[in-house]
Design an enzyme around this catalytic site. Structure first.
Site: not given
Ligand SMILES: *Cc1c(COP(=O)(O)O)cnc(C)c1O
Length: 391
Positions: A240, A275-277, A342-343
């Site tokens: 997040g 868990e940074p994405g 075309c959607d």
């Molecule tokens: C998608 C996800 C993340 C990453 O979220 P970000 O908003 O990209 O940091 C971390 N943990 C879990 C379980 C997720 O599903």
């Protein structure tokens, strides 16, 4: 028995939501260089040094919190390799993500299975490959895992407020207060190693207080676990962490202040991870696409890009406002912007202010687009997947 938390709501504190630290972005000189070789379809250009920088910055801000990258944000092997070199761990939702990481040499013990609902077949596969830790948020999943992998270590995903997040995730997952005690009790009865707590504050979360509330709640859950004879050893503060687009964000250092204060009294036996994405990969990349046509209908200007919601730009349709650049400098006027399919749902924006003299063939540069773009793209209607280039 210790009392669990009340369902207190938290408001965004306006003083937390402003830019306090400069953010990085890919240098557009690299994009111009790449375009010298011609253009045949949309592409994402990634500067891996920015991924390295963001990973180091994350660790420096929260020395006690180990990042485990959420592979879904951008699973390109070159991105994953960069993160491996930076000593990140990983978080997955599927066995395809697991195999991708194992094939790159990541030890199974570094890979956390954070999807709270997993098929039995996937659990079996992951356990056979040596994955140790699994998220749960229901009694059903607890029983499912314990039947397949009796030695599995589990972490309980609890519900937390998502106020101030651009993608609230509360609702789909997360144990509610009313069910936590029963799950803990059942884990103790089954002698399951329920040993951690996790939460997700929502993606692109601009409210640092959500982490504080999540950690406070996790501590109460730890007390309950101990009371039932369980042995908690993991706090996973989820993802997040936001990146800069057009709205101000609290920097990672501002969020870290809140997190570090809240974890200060946790004993050493509790390992802490996140868990940074988005945070680790978004800024590293620019997405480039092209205007394939314009149209004026009923005085309304439309432009059509060769990448729409099916070609990588789906987060725009969910409200993410990217910074968009072009090579034009005409007066800005409102445009409706759509993808090439075309959607009828493939409409990205209405009244986006962009130069009035944009034409077919112009390039569109979308900044900080490294996360949740190419990972989502499909071949719908016959349009090609975007290229991914890494420097
Ligand atoms: C998608 C996800 C993340 C990453 O979220 P970000 O908003 O990209 O940091 C971390 N943990 C879990 C379980 C997720 O599903």
């Amino acid at each position: 028995m210790p009392t669990l938390f009340s369902a207190r709501q938290e408001q965004v504190n306006p003083s937390d939501v402003f830019d306090t630290h400069p953010e990085s972005s890919l240098d557009l000189a690299y994009v111009r260089e790449a375009l010298k070789n011609g253009y045949d379809k949309p592409f994402l250009l990634i500067d891996s040094s920015i991924i390295r920088h963001k990973t180091r910055r994350f660790k420096a801000a929260m020395p006690r919190v180990r990042p485990h990258y959420a592979a879904k944000a951008n699973p390109d092997p070159r991105v994953l390799k960069t993160l491996i070199e930076e000593k990140s761990g990983f978080e997955i939702a599927s066995t395809v993500e697991l195999d991708l990481l194992l094939n790159l040499g990541v030890p199974a013990s570094e890979i956390y299975y954070s999807n709270p609902i997993k098929s039995s077949a996937y659990i079996k596969y992951a356990a056979a490959k040596g994955v140790e830790w699994y998220a749960i948020d229901s009694i059903e999943e607890l029983r499912k895992i314990i039947n397949i992998a009796p030695n599995a270590k589990m972490y309980l995903r609890i519900d937390t407020p998502n106020i101030g997040s651009d993608w609230p995730l509360a609702g789909k997952f997360g144990t509610h207060l009313a069910d936590i005690r029963e799950i803990i009790h059942e884990a103790a009865r089954l002698k399951a190693d329920l040993a951690g707590v996790t939460f997700h504050v929502g993606s692109q979360c601009r409210n640092p207080q959500n982490w504080r509330v999540g950690i406070e709640r996790a501590k109460k859950v730890f007390e309950n676990m101990r009371h039932e004879g369980l042995h908690p050893r993991l706090l996973n503060i989820g993802g997040g962490f936001p990146v800069r687009h057009t709205k101000p964000i609290p920097s990672i250092e501002v969020i870290a202040k809140v997190v570090n204060a809240e974890i200060a009294d946790l004993p050493d036996e509790i390992r802490i991870m996140a868990e940074p994405g988005r945070y680790l990969v978004s800024d590293s990349a620019c997405f480039v696409c092209q205007v394939v046509g314009t149209a004026t209908r009923n005085d309304k200007r439309w432009m059509y890009w060769d990448a729409g919601m099916f070609g990588g730009m789906i987060e725009i349709t969910e409200g993410l406002h990217y910074e968009i650049l072009t090579d034009r400098s005409g007066n800005n006027v409102p445009w409706s912007i759509a993808g090439p399919t075309c959607d009828s749902v493939d409409i990205l924006m209405q009244d986006e202010m962009l130069p009035q003299n944009i034409q077919e063939g112009d390039f569109i540069y979308i900044l900080n687009a490294g996360a949740y773009t190419t990972a989502y793209a499909s071949n719908f209607n016959g349009f090609p997947l975007p290229d991914v280039m890494v420097i």
